[in-house]
Design a protein around this motif. Sequence first.
Motif, PDB file in Angstrom:
ATOM      1  N   GLY A 168       6.970 -10.492 -15.535  1.00  0.00           N
ATOM      2  CA  GLY A 168       6.652  -9.251 -14.865  1.00  0.00           C
ATOM      3  C   GLY A 168       7.167  -9.200 -13.437  1.00  0.00           C
ATOM      4  N   TYR A 170       7.032  -8.922  -9.312  1.00  0.00           N
ATOM      5  CA  TYR A 170       6.196  -9.655  -8.362  1.00  0.00           C
ATOM      6  C   TYR A 170       5.166  -8.744  -7.687  1.00  0.00           C
ATOM      7  N   ASP A 172       3.344  -6.543  -9.330  1.00  0.00           N
ATOM      8  CA  ASP A 172       2.308  -6.174 -10.291  1.00  0.00           C
ATOM      9  C   ASP A 172       0.924  -6.610  -9.802  1.00  0.00           C
ATOM     10  N   LYS A 173      -0.077  -5.909 -10.284  1.00  0.00           N
ATOM     11  CA  LYS A 173      -1.448  -6.207  -9.852  1.00  0.00           C
ATOM     12  C   LYS A 173      -1.863  -7.600 -10.285  1.00  0.00           C
ATOM     13  N   THR A 174      -1.351  -8.037 -11.417  1.00  0.00           N
ATOM     14  CA  THR A 174      -1.745  -9.372 -11.898  1.00  0.00           C
ATOM     15  C   THR A 174      -1.066 -10.496 -11.121  1.00  0.00           C
ATOM     16  N   ARG A 175       0.018 -10.187 -10.420  1.00  0.00           N
ATOM     17  CA  ARG A 175       0.752 -11.240  -9.695  1.00  0.00           C
ATOM     18  C   ARG A 175       0.530 -11.115  -8.192  1.00  0.00           C
ATOM     19  N   LYS A 176       0.913  -9.978  -7.606  1.00  0.00           N
ATOM     20  CA  LYS A 176       0.737  -9.750  -6.166  1.00  0.00           C
ATOM     21  C   LYS A 176       1.334 -10.886  -5.343  1.00  0.00           C
ATOM     22  N   ARG A 177       2.643 -11.066  -5.486  1.00  0.00           N
ATOM     23  CA  ARG A 177       3.340 -12.134  -4.765  1.00  0.00           C
ATOM     24  C   ARG A 177       4.220 -11.525  -3.686  1.00  0.00           C
TER      25      ARG A 177
END
Length: 458
Positions: A168, A170, A172-177
């Motif tokens: 996905g 970076y 994205d809400k699940t990653r937030k990098r």
Amino acid sequence: MAEQRRERMPLSTSRDAPRFTHKQLEEVHRFLHRMETLFELAGIMDDQDKKKRVLEYVDAQTEKEWRGCDNFVAGSPWKDFVKEIKDSYPEAADDEGSIANLDQICREHARLGQGHTSELHSLICKFKAEARKLKEVIGNGVIVDKLMGCLTPAFADLVQDRLLTKFGHYKDKTRKRHKDNQYELSEVLIVVSTLIDETPRRGEREIGRSMPREASTAPVKVKIEEPEAEEKLAHLQDGVMAINKELTSMRSFMQTMTNELRNTSQFVQSSRGNSGTRFDSSAPTLHSAQQVGKGCFHCWEIGHHVAECEHMNHQVKEGALIYVDSRPRLPNGDPIPREPANISPRNRVNKLREQTVASFYGWVEDKPNDKTFSIYTNAVRDSRDNMLERINQGKVQKVQKQAEPETKKPTMTEEINVDELPQATYFISEGNIEGLPKGAAVHRDCVASYLEDMPVDE
């Protein structure tokens, strides 16, 4: 007891014995680790005995260096001696790792494409081991950038697309990098390993091409072959750029040589047209010694080049030449004259110097012009002038013997009787007179105006 321990230690000359030389500095940590393992298996516990035994497995130069260590003396612990040795070799790889070693690994594995399977496996093993040591020193984003820099642009784009598909974006809400730390090193290594496994081998590709289209049920993966083609295209472009540079330099060199030859040809043609002098074709021209690649440009002698010319060095010592920007020049800074073109630059300098010295001491005198021009033609006298003078001399003698009768000059109003005019006398040359072709009709009073090859009946 000591003999039993000695038997368990491998001989220094055996194949399985550890060895260390001063030419393998990066192996010092591995060597000391193996020696400690052998000491433990052999039951050697005395520190001074370990120091003496370890010298048996190194070369002579290393033995001298290690004997000079401060901790080699009796009473110093073995650990301090090992630490001093490791500190003496800062370029050796250790357990702490270094950014220099990581950069060296990247340089050794540069511009790798999807088809370089063996090189990519080697890169993954070495890079993973060194990056694990530097995990607390530099950030994950820097390490990932270094790894991606080892790949070709086409393969790096393919890895980036596969990372986006698999893990996905970076943001994205699940990653937030962060944008500089989009993926973990482990994620990148997983994608690279997957792409390597998906790369078909050469034999499999040839079998797939030979199979009929109806029998092939697996979908064709175009994206797998595109990076390999782009990698080959990148190598071809690099080769073409190198060839273009060589061709450009050769083209400029050929243009320079063509211009010099054109200038020399124009000078020779102008010299022939002005003075009518015939140049000897066997005489050396301006660049005849340079054309064969074995002669000197200054003296035109074979066997040396202008940088080794003794004649030029002699003229420089005498003051006939000076160096201006590493180029030979006359004492006043002017370049060596190009004329006359049929003699070497060395002889031109000598000739010019002789004229300069003679004019300084007042030795130069005006040479008399020994060229006498003809009164009949605008050219230098030749054998034809002597012939004309002999004919005219004979005519004068004849006139002195026989005076011609006076004739009345007609006026504009009087009629002219053609029969009363003096008749002109012509004769046909038989080829026995120098300068007159055979069969020429020649007026006896003016031989210079004869008509060449006039038919007899005219």
